[in-house]
Design a protein around this motif. Structure first.
Motif, PDB file in Angstrom:
ATOM      1  N   TYR A  37      -8.886  18.803  -2.980  1.00 35.02           N
ATOM      2  CA  TYR A  37     -10.264  18.315  -3.014  1.00 35.02           C
ATOM      3  C   TYR A  37     -10.769  18.211  -4.459  1.00 35.02           C
ATOM      4  N   VAL A  38     -10.571  19.267  -5.242  1.00 32.37           N
ATOM      5  CA  VAL A  38     -11.029  19.280  -6.627  1.00 32.37           C
ATOM      6  C   VAL A  38     -10.306  18.204  -7.431  1.00 32.37           C
ATOM      7  N   ASP A  39      -8.991  18.055  -7.222  1.00 31.90           N
ATOM      8  CA  ASP A  39      -8.242  17.012  -7.926  1.00 31.90           C
ATOM      9  C   ASP A  39      -8.802  15.622  -7.616  1.00 31.90           C
ATOM     10  N   GLY A  40      -9.119  15.379  -6.355  1.00 36.01           N
ATOM     11  CA  GLY A  40      -9.673  14.080  -5.972  1.00 36.01           C
ATOM     12  C   GLY A  40     -11.006  13.802  -6.635  1.00 36.01           C
ATOM     13  N   ILE A  41     -11.874  14.814  -6.651  1.00 35.26           N
ATOM     14  CA  ILE A  41     -13.188  14.648  -7.290  1.00 35.26           C
ATOM     15  C   ILE A  41     -13.029  14.387  -8.782  1.00 35.26           C
ATOM     16  N   LEU A  42     -12.139  15.146  -9.439  1.00 35.59           N
ATOM     17  CA  LEU A  42     -11.934  14.953 -10.877  1.00 35.59           C
ATOM     18  C   LEU A  42     -11.345  13.585 -11.183  1.00 35.59           C
ATOM     19  N   LYS A  43     -10.394  13.129 -10.389  1.00 35.70           N
ATOM     20  CA  LYS A  43      -9.810  11.806 -10.617  1.00 35.70           C
ATOM     21  C   LYS A  43     -10.870  10.726 -10.496  1.00 35.70           C
ATOM     22  N   GLU A  44     -11.743  10.855  -9.508  1.00 40.97           N
ATOM     23  CA  GLU A  44     -12.812   9.874  -9.320  1.00 40.97           C
ATOM     24  C   GLU A  44     -13.794   9.916 -10.482  1.00 40.97           C
ATOM     25  N   ALA A  45     -14.144  11.114 -10.935  1.00 40.67           N
ATOM     26  CA  ALA A  45     -15.122  11.260 -12.015  1.00 40.67           C
ATOM     27  C   ALA A  45     -14.574  10.777 -13.353  1.00 40.67           C
ATOM     28  N   LEU A  46     -13.271  10.941 -13.566  1.00 38.90           N
ATOM     29  CA  LEU A  46     -12.682  10.579 -14.847  1.00 38.90           C
ATOM     30  C   LEU A  46     -12.046   9.198 -14.845  1.00 38.90           C
ATOM     31  N   ALA A  47     -12.230   8.448 -13.786  1.00 44.08           N
ATOM     32  CA  ALA A  47     -11.654   7.107 -13.690  1.00 44.08           C
ATOM     33  C   ALA A  47     -12.250   6.210 -14.768  1.00 44.08           C
ATOM     34  N   ALA A  48     -11.517   5.184 -15.108  1.00 41.06           N
ATOM     35  CA  ALA A  48     -12.002   4.209 -16.082  1.00 41.06           C
ATOM     36  C   ALA A  48     -13.283   3.572 -15.554  1.00 41.06           C
ATOM     37  N   PRO A  49     -14.159   3.096 -16.447  1.00 40.33           N
ATOM     38  CA  PRO A  49     -15.431   2.513 -16.001  1.00 40.33           C
ATOM     39  C   PRO A  49     -15.257   1.409 -14.962  1.00 40.33           C
ATOM     40  N   GLU A  50     -14.221   0.555 -15.110  1.00 37.67           N
ATOM     41  CA  GLU A  50     -13.999  -0.504 -14.130  1.00 37.67           C
ATOM     42  C   GLU A  50     -13.702   0.094 -12.759  1.00 37.67           C
ATOM     43  N   ARG A  51     -12.895   1.143 -12.744  1.00 34.46           N
ATOM     44  CA  ARG A  51     -12.531   1.795 -11.484  1.00 34.46           C
ATOM     45  C   ARG A  51     -13.761   2.480 -10.883  1.00 34.46           C
ATOM     46  N   GLN A  52     -14.641   3.052 -11.715  1.00 37.01           N
ATOM     47  CA  GLN A  52     -15.856   3.684 -11.208  1.00 37.01           C
ATOM     48  C   GLN A  52     -16.738   2.665 -10.503  1.00 37.01           C
ATOM     49  N   PHE A 102     -36.515  -2.754  -3.986  1.00 32.05           N
ATOM     50  CA  PHE A 102     -37.067  -1.517  -4.526  1.00 32.05           C
ATOM     51  C   PHE A 102     -36.080  -0.964  -5.551  1.00 32.05           C
ATOM     52  N   ALA A 103     -36.588  -0.521  -6.689  1.00 32.09           N
ATOM     53  CA  ALA A 103     -35.719  -0.031  -7.760  1.00 32.09           C
ATOM     54  C   ALA A 103     -36.049   1.411  -8.091  1.00 32.09           C
ATOM     55  N   GLY A 104     -34.998   2.216  -8.194  1.00 32.13           N
ATOM     56  CA  GLY A 104     -35.110   3.594  -8.651  1.00 32.13           C
ATOM     57  C   GLY A 104     -34.360   3.718  -9.959  1.00 32.13           C
ATOM     58  N   ILE A 105     -34.152   4.936 -10.412  1.00 33.61           N
ATOM     59  CA  ILE A 105     -33.459   5.095 -11.694  1.00 33.61           C
ATOM     60  C   ILE A 105     -31.944   4.984 -11.563  1.00 33.61           C
ATOM     61  N   GLN A 106     -31.414   5.140 -10.333  1.00 32.47           N
ATOM     62  CA  GLN A 106     -29.962   5.089 -10.159  1.00 32.47           C
ATOM     63  C   GLN A 106     -29.501   4.096  -9.110  1.00 32.47           C
ATOM     64  N   ARG A 107     -30.430   3.509  -8.353  1.00 39.35           N
ATOM     65  CA  ARG A 107     -30.022   2.570  -7.309  1.00 39.35           C
ATOM     66  C   ARG A 107     -31.137   1.594  -6.998  1.00 39.35           C
ATOM     67  N   ILE A 108     -30.741   0.512  -6.346  1.00 39.94           N
ATOM     68  CA  ILE A 108     -31.722  -0.431  -5.838  1.00 39.94           C
ATOM     69  C   ILE A 108     -31.512  -0.572  -4.335  1.00 39.94           C
ATOM     70  N   LEU A 123     -26.193   2.125  -9.003  1.00 40.23           N
ATOM     71  CA  LEU A 123     -26.053   1.435 -10.280  1.00 40.23           C
ATOM     72  C   LEU A 123     -25.137   2.229 -11.216  1.00 40.23           C
ATOM     73  N   PRO A 124     -24.430   1.546 -12.109  1.00 38.69           N
ATOM     74  CA  PRO A 124     -23.481   2.228 -12.997  1.00 38.69           C
ATOM     75  C   PRO A 124     -24.132   2.930 -14.179  1.00 38.69           C
ATOM     76  N   ALA A 125     -25.446   2.764 -14.350  1.00 38.66           N
ATOM     77  CA  ALA A 125     -26.157   3.400 -15.463  1.00 38.66           C
ATOM     78  C   ALA A 125     -27.583   3.699 -15.003  1.00 38.66           C
ATOM     79  N   LEU A 126     -28.226   4.625 -15.686  1.00 36.08           N
ATOM     80  CA  LEU A 126     -29.635   4.902 -15.395  1.00 36.08           C
ATOM     81  C   LEU A 126     -30.473   3.740 -15.911  1.00 36.08           C
ATOM     82  N   VAL A 127     -31.506   3.394 -15.143  1.00 34.64           N
ATOM     83  CA  VAL A 127     -32.361   2.258 -15.511  1.00 34.64           C
ATOM     84  C   VAL A 127     -33.825   2.647 -15.395  1.00 34.64           C
TER      85      VAL A 127
END
Length: 163
Positions: A37-52, A102-108, A123-127
């Protein structure tokens, strides 16, 4: 107890409690599921921006309320240095004048889809949500949001001195 309060008996008690309480159906001495489980979360978090972005899209599609055809609105998501832009393809069967964004700081969120449907996109960045501008033209709903600066900002913390 000369080593900071640690003793084998308390560790064994803690370990036994963890095995009894948190195994979720796994064999008592098999905690590989935690590592996986931890490995999966870390792989997802550290993925390249395109993969994220791909991961975020996959999660958004699975959470989105389906349209009458059973599918959420298709969308493209990309960013510039200062903006995040989301373009939704709006099929002809959907009345664009009924859509609300509707727009928030992390999603629409897009509401007004058939059958009271709505779709949320991470969203991929805070807005800045209040900076959002939406335009519907030629079957495409485009939402443009200004990015917030990265969290490199520091606020001074005042020190109170007591003598």
């Amino acid at each position: 107890m000369s080593d900071g309060g640690w003793n084998k008996e308390s560790w064994d008690t803690f370990k036994r409690w963890m095995q009894e309480s948190l195994t979720f159906g796994a064999p008592q001495d098999d905690f590989r599921w935690v590592t996986d489980y931890v490995d999966g979360i870390l792989k997802e978090a550290l993925a390249a921006p395109e993969r994220q972005q791909e991961i975020a899209k996959a999660k958004d599609v699975s959470r989105a309320a389906p349209s009458p055809s059973g599918r959420p609105l298709a969308y493209e998501l990309f960013q510039t240095h200062r903006h995040v832009i989301v373009r939704f393809a709006v099929p002809g069967r959907i009345n664009p004048r009924r859509l609300r964004v509707f727009a928030g700081i992390q999603r629409i969120r897009v509401e007004g889809l058939p059958s009271e449907g709505k779709q949320t996109v991470a969203l991929p960045a805070l807005v800045y949500g209040d900076s959002a501008r939406a335009l519907f033209k030629d079957g495409v709903l485009q939402v443009k949001l200004m990015k917030r600066p990265s969290n490199d900002r520091y606020d001074e913390v005042f020190i109170r001195y007591e003598d």
